[in-house]
Design a protein around this motif. Sequence first.
Motif, PDB file in Angstrom:
ATOM      1  N   ARG A   5       0.854  -1.187   0.000  1.00  0.00           N
ATOM      2  CA  ARG A   5       0.000   0.000   0.000  1.00  0.00           C
ATOM      3  C   ARG A   5       0.891   1.238   0.000  1.00  0.00           C
ATOM      4  N   PRO A   6       0.363   2.327  -0.533  1.00  0.00           N
ATOM      5  CA  PRO A   6       1.162   3.555  -0.505  1.00  0.00           C
ATOM      6  C   PRO A   6       1.399   3.996   0.944  1.00  0.00           C
TER       7      PRO A   6
ATOM      8  N   TYR B  99      -1.110   6.516   3.671  1.00  0.00           N
ATOM      9  CA  TYR B  99      -1.789   5.996   4.854  1.00  0.00           C
ATOM     10  C   TYR B  99      -1.177   6.517   6.151  1.00  0.00           C
TER      11      TYR B  99
ATOM     12  N   THR C 249     -25.751   4.099 -16.580  1.00  0.00           N
ATOM     13  CA  THR C 249     -25.777   4.203 -15.117  1.00  0.00           C
ATOM     14  C   THR C 249     -24.388   4.605 -14.640  1.00  0.00           C
ATOM     15  N   TRP C 250     -24.366   5.136 -13.430  1.00  0.00           N
ATOM     16  CA  TRP C 250     -23.087   5.546 -12.859  1.00  0.00           C
ATOM     17  C   TRP C 250     -22.205   4.327 -12.640  1.00  0.00           C
ATOM     18  N   GLU C 251     -20.922   4.564 -12.787  1.00  0.00           N
ATOM     19  CA  GLU C 251     -19.947   3.523 -12.470  1.00  0.00           C
ATOM     20  C   GLU C 251     -19.647   3.583 -10.986  1.00  0.00           C
ATOM     21  N   LYS C 252     -19.296   2.440 -10.446  1.00  0.00           N
ATOM     22  CA  LYS C 252     -18.802   2.464  -9.070  1.00  0.00           C
ATOM     23  C   LYS C 252     -17.468   3.207  -9.066  1.00  0.00           C
ATOM     24  N   PRO C 253     -17.203   4.016  -8.034  1.00  0.00           N
ATOM     25  CA  PRO C 253     -15.928   4.731  -8.040  1.00  0.00           C
ATOM     26  C   PRO C 253     -14.771   3.736  -8.068  1.00  0.00           C
ATOM     27  N   ALA C 254     -13.712   4.126  -8.720  1.00  0.00           N
ATOM     28  CA  ALA C 254     -12.530   3.276  -8.723  1.00  0.00           C
ATOM     29  C   ALA C 254     -12.088   3.106  -7.284  1.00  0.00           C
ATOM     30  N   SER C 255     -11.947   1.885  -6.858  1.00  0.00           N
ATOM     31  CA  SER C 255     -11.644   1.648  -5.455  1.00  0.00           C
ATOM     32  C   SER C 255     -10.176   1.930  -5.207  1.00  0.00           C
ATOM     33  N   ASN C 256      -9.890   3.141  -4.763  1.00  0.00           N
ATOM     34  CA  ASN C 256      -8.480   3.455  -4.552  1.00  0.00           C
ATOM     35  C   ASN C 256      -8.116   3.362  -3.080  1.00  0.00           C
ATOM     36  N   SER C 257      -9.118   3.218  -2.223  1.00  0.00           N
ATOM     37  CA  SER C 257      -8.788   3.236  -0.807  1.00  0.00           C
ATOM     38  C   SER C 257      -8.198   1.893  -0.388  1.00  0.00           C
ATOM     39  N   ASN C 258      -8.469   0.883  -1.177  1.00  0.00           N
ATOM     40  CA  ASN C 258      -8.016  -0.432  -0.751  1.00  0.00           C
ATOM     41  C   ASN C 258      -6.848  -0.965  -1.558  1.00  0.00           C
ATOM     42  N   ILE C 259      -6.751  -0.592  -2.777  1.00  0.00           N
ATOM     43  CA  ILE C 259      -5.690  -1.149  -3.601  1.00  0.00           C
ATOM     44  C   ILE C 259      -4.506  -0.178  -3.566  1.00  0.00           C
TER      45      ILE C 259
ATOM     46  N   ALA D 295      -3.564   3.839  -3.734  1.00  0.00           N
ATOM     47  CA  ALA D 295      -4.050   5.207  -3.814  1.00  0.00           C
ATOM     48  C   ALA D 295      -2.877   6.102  -4.149  1.00  0.00           C
TER      49      ALA D 295
ATOM     50  N   ALA E 147      -9.913   9.137  -1.919  1.00  0.00           N
ATOM     51  CA  ALA E 147     -10.690   8.640  -0.786  1.00  0.00           C
ATOM     52  C   ALA E 147      -9.801   7.901   0.201  1.00  0.00           C
TER      53      ALA E 147
ATOM     54  N   GLN F 230     -21.813   8.597  -5.319  1.00  0.00           N
ATOM     55  CA  GLN F 230     -21.534   7.850  -6.543  1.00  0.00           C
ATOM     56  C   GLN F 230     -21.709   6.347  -6.311  1.00  0.00           C
ATOM     57  N   TYR F 231     -21.299   5.895  -5.132  1.00  0.00           N
ATOM     58  CA  TYR F 231     -21.522   4.479  -4.807  1.00  0.00           C
ATOM     59  C   TYR F 231     -23.015   4.161  -4.854  1.00  0.00           C
TER      60      TYR F 231
ATOM     61  N   ALA G  12     -24.321   4.226  -8.439  1.00  0.00           N
ATOM     62  CA  ALA G  12     -23.893   3.036  -9.172  1.00  0.00           C
ATOM     63  C   ALA G  12     -24.698   1.817  -8.722  1.00  0.00           C
TER      64      ALA G  12
END
Lengths: 348, 202, 766
Positions: free
Chosen positions: A67-68, A72, B180-190, B192, C382, C442-443, C446
């Motif tokens: 992770r970055p 964090y 439809t809207w896309e789910k936000p790119a999950s950057n908090s977990n992979i 960032a 985020a 947005q969640y 979607a």
Amino acid sequence: MSFISQSSPHAHATNSTQRVMLTVVLATIPGALAMVYFFGVGVIINLTLTIGFCLGFEAAVLYLRKRPIGFYLKDFSALVTAVLLGLALPPYSPWWMIFVGCFFAIVVAKQLYGGLGFNPFNPAMIAYVVLLISFPVQMTQWAAPVNLGDLPSISEALTKVFTGTAIDGYSGATPLDAFKQSESLTVADIYSQKPIFSEAFFAGAGWEWVNAGFLLGGLFLLWRKIFTWHAPVSMLAVLALMSIIFYDGSSESSAPVLTHLFSGATMLGAFFIITDPVSSAVSNKGRLIFGGCIGLLVFLIRHFGNYPDAVAFSVLLMNFAAPFIDYYTVPRSYGHSKPRRATEKVDV
Amino acid sequence: MLELITENAVVTALVALGFLALVFGALLGFASVRFKVEGDPIVDQLDALLPQTQCGQCGYPGCRPYAEQIAQGDEINKCPPGGQATVEAIAQLMGVDAPELDTGGAESAEVTRVAYIREDECIGCTKCIQACPMDAILGAAKQMHTVISDECTGCDLCVEPCPVDCIDMIPIPTTVQNWTWEKPASNSNIIATDKQPAHQAA
Amino acid sequence: MTAHAVTHQIIATSSQSERKLFPIPGGVHPPENKSQSLNLPLSALPAPAKIILPLNQHIGAPAKPLVAIGERVLKGQLVASAKGFISANIHSSISGTVTAIEELPVPHPSGLPAMSIVIRSDNLDESVTYEPCENYFELPKEQVIAKIQSAGIVGMGGAGFPTSVKLGGRGKIEHLIINGTECEPYITADDILMQTYPQEIIEGVKLLAHLLGNPADVVIGMEDNKPKAFTALKEAAKGTNVQVVAFPGKYPSGGEKQLIQRLTGKEVPSGKLPSDVGAVVQNVGTVYAAYRAVKYGEPLIERITTVVGGALQKQGNVIVRIGTPVADALSEFGFKERQASQLIMGGPMMGFTLETAEIPIVKTSNCIIAPSYAEMPPVAPAQPCIRCGLCAEACPAGLLPQQLYWYARSEDHEKLQAHNLFDCIECGACSFVCPSHIPLVQYYRASKGAIRTEREEKAKSDRSRRRFEFKQERIAKAEAEKEAKRIARQKAAQEAQQKMAEQKAKAPPAAAAPATAESAEDTRARLERALASAQTRLESAQAKHAEAVAEGSDRVDQMAARVKQAELKVQEAQAKLSETQHTPTASTVDTNSDDPVARAIAKAQAKNAMSPLEKAQSNVESLENRLSKAQEKHQQALSEGADNASALLIGVNKLTEKLEQARTELQGLQAESLSSTEKPAAAPDDPAAAAIERAKAKAEAMASMSPKEKLENQIESLTGRIAKAEQKLAAAQAENADTVEALALGVEKLKAKLASTQQELEQLNP
């Protein structure tokens, strides 16, 4: 030219996780200063070590989890854990004990569960309890407050922390210890015989001011709307109520209300530990229940149990119960006559 | 008799336990009849999860036959039109781990497609009409055919029989209506990035 | 004047007592940022050089265009009409020429293009004449609502729901709530409107109240940050029963459901409409537009829009024609493009970003924000949710945003619905307060989209299942019928065989022969025999009948019937015989000539019988005929400016091509006929037959070919097809036809096939 495209809202409040965490750290300053004044340089050594170890562990695990790290570390959640643990551990604790504590707090209790936001238990309290159970002797040796004895010098303190060499005459019973250990005495006797009480203004020498400092910090956080009043007020109210009910001045009596409120980790727990959003209940109603139960547990363990203080145990027990509380405190949504629980089936 | 029972502890115990067993047994029996759950047979539930393209890519002639085969223990990952989501849904229903989707070598069609007949090339042979499991192709012999795209499930079955190769599978275009809207790119977990996009502040 | 007689109710029951307000849960207090756009007075933007009118500026079905490219339209002219119940008319806001009806970027969060009418101004600003109406209180309500409907009035607060639909609703309405809240930051369009036209708004409110059956409670609600508008409306509302209420601001108190709760304490049940609790909410802008539509007959062709943001030199409110490109409005306000962090249509809380400034301002566009980087910096990445619960406190719908967030991330649609995801109004309060900058809304959007798609797919798959089962049933039935017929035939054949065997046993063997191979003479002889036997049977029947009559037996009737039957048979036999005599050599084909298939065959044969030369000539003739017709049609389409002109042109071109071909063929044939007068028509001339022949030949050839040859053959044909397909593609691209994509795909596919075939071939060739 093509402008960026993103989902509304485009306006955002100025608060941020960093700011919340830093404010919490800032709010510990009055209590920490009081601790340094009463217990000496050991508190500073504690804090330095916990901060160093915790950030180190956090960075290491983030590195391993790919992770970055900068991103964090900048949320300062590890810093908050470090400061709370540093304040909770007895000053002049050996360095390796702090190391083990930080390992449990950051690596086991937090990152192994998935990092910030995913930990079901308060990391600092996990570390505290692990140490308390593993090293009971070291964990119950608190320095005597400055007005009851001499504080070790810096070099003495460092030697103690890093080599384990004992320092004479620095440790003493905490107010709660004193109460627990004198079961045959009436409250009045305790107050006149034990120096920790006889030298005190209203609760226990030194400890009353430390707790007052944390109370001050807590009120500051309330004013800054970092958390809602529900959990701390509920916890303190229940604790106070219980100690009033069980107070009769005899040798079987509970400690007086003020002693309960201004001793041990009461204020630190009420404003800095149980308000940890990650591991507490979510709704305001839930927080009232959460705080109240902690207050009750603290009193029950202090009064009937074997441990002099009980904030850490109570917090962990209620961390267990938080999802359960959440389940039964689902708020009613607009346009619905009653709350709908997540387990109820929906007609699609 | 009664005396024997009351005086002999072992007999008392036996009788009491026997009586209790009878009572509870009867109770259980009653409950199992009275509160019998008329659940959907598993095949119906499976069939409901399958996408009903009737494409036969699973190797069975339609979705229901495949559902029946799954109920008999066939692999649950043979439905490319349903995608991984269907595999997972079936896995959940069957209480097994979801395997990877077996696309049989073909690329997984995550986008829904519909058949489109290039009408000026159609010779009106009705072969595609016979192949269509949905009755979604209109036309008559020696008349140009066309696809009712609302009914087309994108099963591909009409493409093969066409003697002049005038059928294309085209993806359904995204319009303002079905977007439809896309789910936000999950950057908090992979991963960032803490870099702010560079810009020229005024 | 006469209107007053009807409105006496409103005037009589005027009461301006302080209204009880109800609290709403949640909400946030974003910085208002309203002052900067209120410094300039309301002005009108000059008429644009070009307008773009998207066909879908409202909720519901897109309108249907009524104009053709090249057509001249006037200001206020209807250019697209409502299609279906929930839809709205669209009018031109300038006079000019329709230059395109095509897919263009429209105000939509997706940034996708949609059908729009483009009109280029002729700078004359000629208007159609509007039909004013003074006595609208006396007209039937339906007629007034029809006026509002035909003016294309939709909700102007942002949603764009057709107003006439809301007014024509059923059920008793107790509260008419006029929404002047404007709780979104930055926007002041309604504020300016209320300040400038208070009288018209009050008149409009009276009109709507009248249409809704004069509800007891008519109230204009606004936040207390609009003192000027409040005083103006309060003044204008004197002497009416229209209440004007200002309440402390909190976002999103202007949400329809929130405003109803704030003013009446009622909650609209989940999944229901405001009319279910007896309330109708209309935006002040809508009220004003509806009033002008009824009173002056003006369609909705302009609106007030706030143009604001740090990337502009000046900021303010303008009256702008519907369809004006955003760029026009921005340049009027000194837009500094490089300083804008983004471009937003609507408010900062619920508006959407625009990717380009070439998007038109539509009926629902209440605000254009061009913020500087300092005002609205790009969103920070985020961070993890820390479960702080600020979102739950901010949610006006009492939802648990963070629970929804977890479930949205794990795509647990069942749990999302259990947590009332569909009660989320997407106000953005939760995202606004989130310290971790999680794009919560947005969640939710979607997830809502995914759930809706899932439902649609479920519905479709259920329908597919039914269709498939139906088809299978049908096929099974057909099979069963066929089977039954087959069995019946078999049985019949068996019986016939049996009979024949019996006959054989009875009759001499020679008698069997004629049945199988009958010559005409035999037939005649057989028929004569039949006639003779019928006659004898008739005679005997008559004799028996006479006998019965004589005896007075009760079998007389029976006998009479038998005689009749015998007579009929004789007649039949006679008829048959005479027929055979008339056409003694008729072929079997002719006797069956009423069969259409046979007829067609006969025709084809006749055609075949024509010499190729004749055929080619007639072909050329018919083609010439068709071409001239097509050309005529094309000319007509061109002069009308119809959009099928291009299609017709293609047809003409094709025909010309074919004609050319036919002519060369004809010439060739003529030359041939000169050289050799008679040439055996070896190959069938029918093209279909030829194709079949070819296919057969090919199949035979293929069967005899080695795999290698086969592949080579295939490659050859594929190359040919690719060339053809590419030609087509090029043509389509040149014409910009919408088949380009399909054709391109086809070419690609063919190429892929070619490549794989080549590969195979290579494998064969060591």
